[in-house]
Design an enzyme around this catalytic site. Structure first.
Site, PDB file in Angstrom:
ATOM      1  N   ALA A 239       0.799  -1.219   0.000  1.00 40.48           N
ATOM      2  CA  ALA A 239       0.000   0.000   0.000  1.00 40.48           C
ATOM      3  C   ALA A 239       0.832   1.269   0.000  1.00 40.48           C
ATOM      4  O   ALA A 239       0.397   2.303  -0.509  1.00 40.48           O
ATOM      5  CB  ALA A 239      -0.955  -0.004   1.198  1.00 40.48           C
ATOM      6  N   GLY A 242      -0.610   4.925   0.232  1.00 44.43           N
ATOM      7  CA  GLY A 242      -2.056   4.742   0.183  1.00 44.43           C
ATOM      8  C   GLY A 242      -2.769   5.263  -1.035  1.00 44.43           C
ATOM      9  O   GLY A 242      -4.004   5.285  -1.060  1.00 44.43           O
ATOM     10  N   GLY A 243      -2.057   5.647  -2.099  1.00 43.66           N
ATOM     11  CA  GLY A 243      -2.734   6.177  -3.273  1.00 43.66           C
ATOM     12  C   GLY A 243      -3.743   5.212  -3.876  1.00 43.66           C
ATOM     13  O   GLY A 243      -4.890   5.581  -4.152  1.00 43.66           O
ATOM     14  N   LYS A 244      -3.342   3.962  -4.070  1.00 42.64           N
ATOM     15  CA  LYS A 244      -4.266   2.985  -4.649  1.00 42.64           C
ATOM     16  C   LYS A 244      -5.271   2.492  -3.610  1.00 42.64           C
ATOM     17  O   LYS A 244      -6.392   2.104  -3.960  1.00 42.64           O
ATOM     18  CB  LYS A 244      -3.489   1.831  -5.275  1.00 42.64           C
ATOM     19  CG  LYS A 244      -2.726   2.252  -6.531  1.00 42.64           C
ATOM     20  CD  LYS A 244      -2.068   1.072  -7.209  1.00 42.64           C
ATOM     21  CE  LYS A 244      -1.390   1.498  -8.507  1.00 42.64           C
ATOM     22  NZ  LYS A 244      -0.273   2.446  -8.291  1.00 42.64           N
ATOM     23  N   ARG A 267       6.648   3.357   5.132  1.00 43.91           N
ATOM     24  CA  ARG A 267       5.932   3.828   3.944  1.00 43.91           C
ATOM     25  C   ARG A 267       4.453   4.054   4.224  1.00 43.91           C
ATOM     26  O   ARG A 267       3.782   4.793   3.505  1.00 43.91           O
ATOM     27  CB  ARG A 267       6.100   2.828   2.801  1.00 43.91           C
ATOM     28  CG  ARG A 267       7.544   2.644   2.346  1.00 43.91           C
ATOM     29  CD  ARG A 267       7.624   1.740   1.128  1.00 43.91           C
ATOM     30  NE  ARG A 267       7.010   2.360  -0.027  1.00 43.91           N
ATOM     31  CZ  ARG A 267       6.234   1.749  -0.915  1.00 43.91           C
ATOM     32  NH1 ARG A 267       5.959   0.463  -0.755  1.00 43.91           N
ATOM     33  NH2 ARG A 267       5.732   2.389  -1.938  1.00 43.91           N
ATOM     34  N   ASP A 310       0.864  -3.845  -5.857  1.00 45.57           N
ATOM     35  CA  ASP A 310       1.567  -2.748  -6.521  1.00 45.57           C
ATOM     36  C   ASP A 310       3.045  -2.936  -6.189  1.00 45.57           C
ATOM     37  O   ASP A 310       3.578  -2.349  -5.253  1.00 45.57           O
ATOM     38  CB  ASP A 310       1.036  -1.405  -6.013  1.00 45.57           C
ATOM     39  CG  ASP A 310       1.589  -0.230  -6.793  1.00 45.57           C
ATOM     40  OD1 ASP A 310       2.281  -0.454  -7.801  1.00 45.57           O
ATOM     41  OD2 ASP A 310       1.349   0.923  -6.381  1.00 45.57           O
ATOM     42  N   CYS A 363       5.144  -0.157 -12.097  1.00 48.49           N
ATOM     43  CA  CYS A 363       5.348   1.034 -12.931  1.00 48.49           C
ATOM     44  C   CYS A 363       6.663   0.843 -13.680  1.00 48.49           C
ATOM     45  O   CYS A 363       7.555   1.696 -13.638  1.00 48.49           O
ATOM     46  CB  CYS A 363       5.332   2.316 -12.109  1.00 48.49           C
ATOM     47  SG  CYS A 363       6.438   2.339 -10.688  1.00 48.49           S
TER      48      CYS A 363
END
Length: 435
Positions: A239, A242-244, A267, A310, A363
């Protein structure tokens, strides 16, 4: 500061980056602390010059036949800013605070040198060792994609649908002159200036009230392709800030069970305030560090509908935003990321229930981190999981996106030239029913 003085400062910062082999952000911060007379506009403009020079580091050095900080800035002004030799000469006047005048050789290189005979890694401004991987990803579109990867990234926000729909939010954000994002259904794109600066979105009243989050359109789409639904049990396994997680909460409309965790407790620090601001509901499971480290997700094993992974990666898909990262990346870093990806995918496998799905996201534009990671996972799980065809995932979640994607052996690849986003990879894996 005058434009020539800003160029002198950019050359000074680039020399610090090269001399001490340090991240650009650190060098820029130290320069600002040592030159407190420079206002915020000056610092932002200098940062834009530095990052543009790093974007065009290889091609600027080729044009100028010199890789010194001064040469990189001169070459960048021609290649990235499109300035003609007389205009550049006017900036390099040697006057007070301006860089020294152009030499005869510099003038000649600016006038006559081209990239026509430059090798692809120079013309595309990437490290030579990573070029074969990018050729595998992009094929005949390699140079087009590398040029897009060398441009400045747009400034995108995701409207928080727990508070407003996009239309209502757009009406309340007219002072930012937003436009709808080409693909993400809840995204808006905010104009940036010629110097690469956008508005300070994090201090806008609407941001503080939770109307939106700053998030690249590609990241928004990756969350959307997870297919998370209200009423499900969903785990955001990596996570981070926490953007997603916030995207998932909005997709689920705060209905169901959303759990966010990360292997690095540090993080997770920003996530609590971001959830509060957005009005989003999620359980935060923070692992302990050191010898007391425990598995904080064990009670969910075999019971999760969707796991979003992610994954940690090289970040090669974000080089538009972090151009110095591509020059600092080494082959050993890729090997380390591949090992981390295997570990997090194996942990996700334990969480998924029969029929449950893992959405694997990076990414990255490097196949070893994408299809390669999925291939390794399928081999380790010995038939327990199957790939859900990416064409089916897109058809179910965002069918009009298909022409703007590259479909790979196991997933899909977004890219700057084709999709207009950062370089995101998404693959979907489903646990086969028991028996």
């Amino acid at each position: 500061m005058t434009p020539p003085a800003r160029l002198s400062a950019a050359i000074e910062v680039l020399a610090d980056i090269a001399g001490r082999r340090r991240p650009a952000a650190d060098a820029l911060k130290d320069w600002g602390l040592a030159h407190r007379f420079a206002g915020s506009g000056d610092r932002a403009a200098i940062a834009s010059l530095v990052y543009d020079a790093l974007r065009r580091r290889a091609s600027a050095a080729w044009i100028m036949d010199d890789d010194s900080p001064r040469a990189l800035v001169i070459g960048m002004l021609r290649l990235q800013h499109g300035l003609a030799a007389p205009t550049i000469a006017g900036l390099f006047s040697g006057d007070r605070f301006a860089p020294e005048p152009l030499s005869d050789q510099e003038r000649a290189r600016l006038t006559d040198a081209t990239l026509a005979q430059a090798p692809d890694h120079v013309a595309g401004d990437v490290p030579e060792w990573v070029l074969p991987a990018l050729e595998t990803t992009f094929g005949g579109a390699l140079l087009e994609e590398l040029r897009a990867l060398g441009r400045r990234a747009p400034l995108d926000i995701r409207i928080n649908t727990l508070k407003h729909d996009r239309e209502a939010a757009m009406a309340g954000l007219t002072h930012l002159a937003p436009a709808t994002t080409p693909h993400a259904p809840n995204g808006l794109r905010i104009p940036i200036g010629e110097d690469g600066r956008g508005p300070a979105l994090h201090v806008e009243p609407e941001f503080l009230d939770g109307w939106y989050e700053i998030q690249d359109e590609g990241s928004q789409l990756a969350s959307l392709l997870s297919g998370a639904k209200p009423g499900e049990t969903v785990v955001d396994l990596c996570a981070g800030g926490g953007g997603k997680t916030l995207s998932l909460a909005a997709m689920m409309n705060n209905d169901g069970r959303l759990v966010a965790s990360d292997d690095d407790p540090r993080r997770l620090a920003p996530i609590h305030e971001r959830l509060r601001r957005a009005g989003a509901k999620a359980e935060i499971r923070t692992p302990r560090g050191g010898r007391a480290r425990t598995d904080v997700l064990g009670d969910l094993d075999g019971a999760v509908d969707r796991v979003l992974v992610d994954a940690p990666c090289t970040g090669s898909g974000t080089w538009r935003r972090n151009p110095d990262a591509k020059w600092r990346m080494r082959p050993g870093a890729l090997a380390a990321r591949v090992n981390e990806q295997a570990a997090v995918l194996d942990r996700a496998a334990l969480l998924a229930r029969p029929g449950g799905r893992i959405t694997y996201v990076t990414c990255s534009l490097i196949p070893e981190e994408n299809d390669g990671a999925v291939t390794g996972f399928l081999a380790r799980t010995c038939g327990d999981f199957a790939v859900v065809p990416a064409t089916d995932v897109v058809a179910a979640q965002k069918p009009d996106l298909a022409p703007f994607l590259r479909f790979t052996g196991h997933g899909l690849q977004m890219s700057p030239a084709l999709t207009g986003t950062d370089g995101f990879y998404v693959a979907t894996l489903e646990r086969r029913p028991a028996g």
